[in-house]
Design a protein around this motif. Sequence first.
Motif, short mmCIF file in Angstrom:
data_model
loop_
_atom_site.label_atom_id
_atom_site.label_comp_id
_atom_site.label_asym_id
_atom_site.label_seq_id
_atom_site.Cartn_x
_atom_site.Cartn_y
_atom_site.Cartn_z
N ASP A 49 45.23 34.41 28.18
CA ASP A 49 44.64 35.43 29.05
C ASP A 49 45.72 36.31 29.67
N ILE A 50 46.82 35.72 30.12
CA ILE A 50 47.90 36.48 30.74
C ILE A 50 48.60 37.36 29.71
N LYS A 51 48.78 36.85 28.50
CA LYS A 51 49.38 37.66 27.45
C LYS A 51 48.52 38.88 27.16
N ARG A 52 47.21 38.67 27.06
CA ARG A 52 46.29 39.78 26.79
C ARG A 52 46.33 40.80 27.92
N TRP A 53 46.36 40.32 29.15
CA TRP A 53 46.43 41.22 30.31
C TRP A 53 47.74 42.01 30.29
N ALA A 54 48.85 41.34 30.02
CA ALA A 54 50.16 42.01 30.02
C ALA A 54 50.22 43.09 28.95
N GLN A 55 49.67 42.83 27.78
CA GLN A 55 49.68 43.82 26.70
C GLN A 55 48.93 45.08 27.09
N LYS A 56 47.94 44.93 27.93
CA LYS A 56 47.10 46.07 28.31
C LYS A 56 47.62 46.80 29.55
N HIS A 57 48.34 46.10 30.44
CA HIS A 57 48.63 46.69 31.74
C HIS A 57 50.11 46.74 32.13
N ALA A 62 53.79 33.80 30.02
CA ALA A 62 53.30 34.47 28.81
C ALA A 62 53.62 35.96 28.80
N VAL A 63 54.00 36.55 29.94
CA VAL A 63 54.36 37.97 29.94
C VAL A 63 55.58 38.23 29.07
N THR A 64 56.41 37.20 28.85
CA THR A 64 57.60 37.37 28.00
C THR A 64 57.21 37.62 26.55
N LYS A 65 56.02 37.20 26.16
CA LYS A 65 55.55 37.44 24.79
C LYS A 65 55.23 38.90 24.56
N GLY A 113 61.98 48.54 47.30
CA GLY A 113 61.00 47.50 47.59
C GLY A 113 59.67 48.02 48.07
N HIS A 114 59.44 49.36 47.98
CA HIS A 114 58.17 49.93 48.42
C HIS A 114 57.15 49.91 47.28
N PRO A 115 55.87 49.73 47.59
CA PRO A 115 54.85 49.66 46.54
C PRO A 115 54.65 51.00 45.85
N VAL A 116 54.41 50.94 44.56
CA VAL A 116 54.18 52.16 43.78
C VAL A 116 52.74 52.17 43.25
N TYR A 117 52.44 51.25 42.34
CA TYR A 117 51.10 51.18 41.76
C TYR A 117 50.55 49.76 41.84
N MET A 118 49.23 49.67 41.87
CA MET A 118 48.55 48.38 41.97
C MET A 118 47.58 48.21 40.81
N ASN A 119 47.45 46.97 40.35
CA ASN A 119 46.50 46.65 39.30
C ASN A 119 45.81 45.34 39.66
N MET A 120 44.49 45.35 39.62
CA MET A 120 43.72 44.13 39.82
C MET A 120 42.64 44.08 38.75
N ASN A 121 42.69 43.04 37.91
CA ASN A 121 41.75 42.94 36.81
C ASN A 121 41.21 41.53 36.68
N VAL A 122 39.90 41.43 36.53
CA VAL A 122 39.25 40.14 36.27
C VAL A 122 39.65 39.66 34.88
N ILE A 123 39.97 38.37 34.78
CA ILE A 123 40.30 37.77 33.50
C ILE A 123 39.43 36.53 33.31
N ASN A 124 39.45 35.96 32.11
CA ASN A 124 38.61 34.80 31.83
C ASN A 124 39.11 33.55 32.54
N GLY A 125 40.41 33.44 32.69
CA GLY A 125 41.00 32.27 33.35
C GLY A 125 42.51 32.39 33.34
N PHE A 126 43.16 31.47 34.01
CA PHE A 126 44.62 31.52 34.07
C PHE A 126 45.21 30.61 32.99
N ARG A 127 45.12 31.12 31.77
CA ARG A 127 45.72 30.49 30.60
C ARG A 127 46.72 31.47 30.00
N SER A 128 47.66 30.96 29.23
CA SER A 128 48.69 31.81 28.65
C SER A 128 48.10 32.93 27.80
#
Length: 322
Positions: free
Chosen positions: A200-208, A225-228, A183-198
């Motif tokens: 946008d989340i799918k595009r973010w998941a594919q990249k990160h 949308a991460v399941t996609k 349960g200890h933190p390993v890596y962090m990712n924070m990225n600006v996206i256009n909005g909280f739509r499926s």
Amino acid sequence: MHESGGNVMKNMVQFQKGYSILEFIKDYGSEEQCRQTLFQWRWPQGYICPECGGTRYCTLKARALYQCNHCHHQQSLISGTIFAATKLPLTVWFLAIYLLTQAKTGLSALALHRQLGIGYNASWSLKHKLMQVMKERDDRLLLNGVVQLDDVYWGGENHGGKRGRGSPNKTPFVAAISVNDEGHPVYMNMNVINGFRSSDIKRWAQKHLSPDSHVVSDGLACFAAVTKHGCQHTSIVTGGGPASVTHAEFTWVNTMIGNVKNAITGAYHAINHKHLPRYLAEFCYRFNRRFELGSMMPRFGYVAARTPPMPMRLLKLAELQG
């Protein structure tokens, strides 16, 4: 730091050996040392001509250029790198790298301006170029394993303006942190996206995200949308109000969101929303290498020597693209 019975409980990150300013001066105190180091960062196996792949060269000292003996292609030490076209000495760049990578929190362009003894505009440009190196490097990092995911907004509403998620004065970004089996933190990712739509989340998941990740999020529908992208997804409805941030499943992502927001607020009087992607990348880069302070200079330098030039027009374009 916590003290109990006279024994100091040492935090591994806070008490690691690190890299002192005296060690930095010894390694990078002169322009010639910096030039030799940058050469090694750029060509660790020896000079290679970008045009023909030749390895034999001569140095044109009057113009500070390297010339390939085979095709006669000429290039400077800094051409094609993040240092390209700079009028600042490499000693200034190296000191800025040291200060930004070793800082516990953010270091503003104004602080750099004072510590480096250069103009504010030069320090702003230098800082953003170095933050761009951090962003491009960490954008290639894939989170895997269990990943805590949350939606975040930077900024507030204008007086009398629209409130909530639709406020035009708020910038949406994704905060994600991978944790290990303990349960200890390993890596962090924070990225600006256009909005909280499926989409946008799918595009973010594919990249990160690695496709075999197990993402744990709150009940926001778009996170499914991460399941996609092939990820597993667990949704936990947290409800609203202060209690929503106390769930153990989101301990680390909530902690890091608070830490980053406080650090940005403390280090910078104000930042333009267009610049937010780089500021977030700065904190992620340092966090993801928090156990490696002693090797930050060569690791950063190796990447900087491979990051394309970022003249002002490209910095502004990158801002608009997030």
